[in-house]
Design a protein around this motif. Structure first.
Motif, PDB file in Angstrom:
ATOM      1  N   GLY A 326      87.214  53.811   6.890  1.00  0.00           N
ATOM      2  CA  GLY A 326      87.247  55.044   7.669  1.00  0.00           C
ATOM      3  C   GLY A 326      88.523  55.837   7.461  1.00  0.00           C
ATOM      4  O   GLY A 326      88.867  56.705   8.253  1.00  0.00           O
ATOM      5  N   ARG A 329      88.112  59.446   7.428  1.00  0.00           N
ATOM      6  CA  ARG A 329      87.832  60.153   8.677  1.00  0.00           C
ATOM      7  C   ARG A 329      89.132  60.406   9.423  1.00  0.00           C
ATOM      8  O   ARG A 329      90.034  59.597   9.432  1.00  0.00           O
ATOM      9  CB  ARG A 329      86.913  59.304   9.535  1.00  0.00           C
ATOM     10  CG  ARG A 329      85.652  58.958   8.780  1.00  0.00           C
ATOM     11  CD  ARG A 329      84.606  58.458   9.725  1.00  0.00           C
ATOM     12  NE  ARG A 329      83.584  57.833   8.918  1.00  0.00           N
ATOM     13  CZ  ARG A 329      83.612  56.554   8.619  1.00  0.00           C
ATOM     14  NH1 ARG A 329      84.553  55.779   9.100  1.00  0.00           N
ATOM     15  NH2 ARG A 329      82.696  56.037   7.856  1.00  0.00           N
ATOM     16  N   GLY A 331      89.215  60.927  12.673  1.00  0.00           N
ATOM     17  CA  GLY A 331      89.094  60.602  14.087  1.00  0.00           C
ATOM     18  C   GLY A 331      90.250  59.717  14.530  1.00  0.00           C
ATOM     19  O   GLY A 331      90.595  58.769  13.839  1.00  0.00           O
ATOM     20  N   ASP A 407      83.878  56.218  13.768  1.00  0.00           N
ATOM     21  CA  ASP A 407      84.559  57.426  13.289  1.00  0.00           C
ATOM     22  C   ASP A 407      86.068  57.258  13.201  1.00  0.00           C
ATOM     23  O   ASP A 407      86.791  58.197  12.880  1.00  0.00           O
ATOM     24  CB  ASP A 407      84.289  58.600  14.242  1.00  0.00           C
ATOM     25  CG  ASP A 407      82.831  59.000  14.222  1.00  0.00           C
ATOM     26  OD1 ASP A 407      82.173  58.689  13.205  1.00  0.00           O
ATOM     27  OD2 ASP A 407      82.361  59.585  15.207  1.00  0.00           O
TER      28      ASP A 407
END
Ligand SMILES: Nc1ncnc2c1ncn2[C@@H]1O[C@H](COP(=O)(O)OP(=O)(O)O)[C@@H](O)[C@H]1O
Ligand SMILES: [Mg+2]
Length: 592
Positions: A326, A329, A331, A407
């Motif tokens: 991730g 990402r 997030g 996320d």
């Protein structure tokens, strides 16, 4: 994955690219030393025909001295070549080994479930070496061999085209032989590499289980199991070498046929006067220079086939899909993380099995203690393993502070979670290093505070070297309870907002359990904690108790609510003789 020979070579060759300079220098050295070898037959011919034949003996000494000097230079170049080659080889292996290791540790936990550590270890050690041996020997020896073959062929044709035609008759056999070997060897080498991996897998397993082997008196049984694996390796190596034993001399024989043919055809040429004796001897020398590198190419082919089989195993790691880190990402959690954890209709199944979890919904508010109870195999560990994303849910989603954990970069997610598992694992280092694993830059005071809170400061100071005592592999030099407390100190030092305690006291006596419980109680303050407990008395004060059965939550509520319901939980309590335990619990609470 079945690698073709060219595919394998192309992939491995990429690792050589950063070292083209050193490889080129290596090859140059090889050519330099080779050059001197080329001179030798010519000089020999000169000595026989012009010096000995021409009775000009005064030239013998200077020519021989020159020859000796040439040999010296030749070997100096070889020495430099060997050094360059070793440096080249070790650099390439170093790079690939680090790549493979880095990839290995980033593979998902599930990858390791299905594989033996000993086998993976073999890939990182043995197989990588085999993968590159060919390229290392190959670049130098392959290049010189090919050039030698072409150059010598040219010289031979220039010297005597007719004789050369005769000399090359066995070449057809050699080419056919090489082709057959290349096509058939792979299977045998693959079997051999698998046998090495299997033997090491058993070895590693048995070394880890050495106490069990002794306790159950299974030494002889394990001797037999090991012997079978070792025998499989022996037989597969025989399989490889049996073919090689026939193939390699057969090729050498085909090569020497060339010499025989040359003597047969060349002898009459000398008597007929179309060539001198020296020319014939020189020709034979060059011919041996022709067939020798062909032998080396055969050797290389053997290494290629071995490397290709090893390469499959190494590339299996490099090609495995990394854990979805991730990183791409963006997030992030809003700090400070409060530790609000939600499961929304989460399901999960291990590869090729039925659902290990189904329809799991739960909400842990910041600072709450969530207890998971249920029979073994009901899915408690599986459930908590989803929180740090050791495994990914197959359905539903998990959120922390309303953000889907899918996320968020893994590193960030795991940074907020502390885990104390049933089997405390310590690394083979000092007590201090193990506690600092939770926070490498912690100060000495923080370290000691964590150790005190985990009730382990006292026993650590009593160890022969205190915090600098080495704990042995997996922490074998400490008792289970001690290891457990060190692992609690490690989690405390990390100071995470979310805590997972998976049967942290399952394997210790009650007195030790009390000490550990006390430490855990301190650890849980102001954190969202998921507690799996085999002893229900330790979770009676949980904010929510979730009862799992066959991967589903069948009851939920506080101890009092569930106890009153007279369902699964009440039955579990009855089994554990709750009266007694509740009494004990009162005492526990008083002690805190
Ligand atoms: N790594 C794994 N691979 C495949 N199946 C597993 C794995 N770990 C656990 N299981 C299976 O999942 C089920 C739940 O296991 P687990 O969550 O460990 O139970 P609990 O912690 O409640 O005792 C069991 O049937 C178990 O056999
Ligand atoms: Mg478990």
């Amino acid at each position: 994955m079945r690698a073709t020979t060219t595919g394998y070579l192309a992939r491995t060759a990429r690792y050589l690219l950063p070292y083209t300079g050193i490889a080129a220098a290596d090859i140059l050295c090889a050519f330099a030393s080779l050059g001197f070898y080329f001179v030798f037959p010519q000089v020999t011919q000169y000595i026989i025909d012009d010096i000995i034949g021409g009775k000009r003996m005064h030239l013998l000494l200077p020519v021989i001295a020159g020859l000796a000097g040439a040999f010296l230079l030749c070997n100096i170049f070889r020495a430099i070549g060997i050094m360059l080659n070793t440096r080249f080889e070790q650099s390439v292996i170093f790079d690939m080994r680090n790549d493979v290791y880095a990839r290995l540790t980033r593979l998902p936990v599930g990858y390791f479930d299905g594989r033996a550590s000993g086998d993976l270890m073999t890939r990182v050690t043995d197989d990588i070496t085999a993968v590159h041996r060919v390229l290392i020997d190959g670049t130098e020896q392959g290049a010189t061999a090919v050039v030698t073959v072409v150059a010598v062929a040219a010289i031979l044709f220039a010297k005597n085209a007719v004789l050369t035609m005769y000399a090359l008759i066995p070449l057809g056999i050699l080419v056919a032989g090489a082709l057959w070997y290349t096509l058939s060897a792979h299977r045998r080498y693959r079997r051999q590499r698998q046998a090495i991996g299997a033997m090491n897998a058993l070895l590693m397993d048995n070394l880890q289980g050495i106490r069990q082997i002794k306790a159950f008196g299974r030494e002889e049984y394990e001797d037999g199991r090991f012997a079978r694996r070792a025998d499989a390796l022996r037989r597969s190596t025989f399989g490889v070498m049996r073919v090689w034993a026939v193939y390699s001399p057969a090729m050498a024989f085909a090569g020497s046929l060339g010499m025989v043919v040359v003597l047969w055809m060349g002898g009459p040429m000398v008597t007929a006067g179309s060539m001198t004796l020296g020319e014939l001897v020189g020709f034979l020398f060059y011919l041996s220079l022709f067939y020798e590198p062909i032998g080396r190419l055969h050797n290389l082919n053997q290494l290629v086939q071995s490397g290709r089989a090893a390469g499959e195993r190494v590339f299996d790691i490099l090609d495995a899909t990394e854990e979805d880190s991730g990183r791409a990402r963006n997030g992030t959690f809003d700090e400070p993380v409060r530790g609000d954890v939600r499961f929304e209709n989460v399901s999960f199944n291990y590869d090729g099995r039925g659902d290990a979890l189904a329809g799991i919904s739960l909400h842990a508010r910041p600072g709450q203690m969530i207890a998971l109870v249920g029979a073994t195999g009901s899915g408690k560990t599986t459930l908590v393993n989803l929180i740090p994303a050791f495994y990914r849910p197959s359905g539903g989603r998990i959120t922390i502070d309303t953000r889907d954990i899918a996320d968020v970069p893994l590193a960030s997610l795991r940074g907020f979670i502390g885990i104390v598992s049933q089997e405390a694992f310590l690394f083979n280092g000092t007590v201090r290093e193990n506690i600092l694993y939770g926070k490498p830059d912690a100060s000495g005071r923080e370290l000691e505070e964590a150790a005190r809170a985990a009730n382990c400061h006292d026993f650590i100071t009593r160890l022969p070297e205190g915090y600098d005592t080495r704990v042995g592999e997996r922490g074998v030099r400490l008792s289970v309870g001690e290891k457990q407390r060190v692992s609690i100190a490690r989690a405390l030092l990390k100071d995470p907002p979310i805590l997972i305690l998976d049967e942290a006291t399952a394997s210790v006596d009650t007195a030790t359990e009390r000490i550990i419980q006390e430490a855990l109680q301190r650890l849980m303050v102001n954190r969202t904690s998921f507690v799996i407990a085999h002893r229900l008395s330790t979770v009676t004060n949980a904010d929510q108790i979730l009862v799992l059965a066959h991967g589903e939550i069948v009851e939920r509520g506080t101890h009092e609510e569930l106890f009153a319901r007279e369902g699964v939980y009440a039955r579990l309590c009855a089994i554990q003789n709750m009266d007694l335990i509740e009494e004990e619990d009162e005492r526990n609470k008083a002690a805190w």
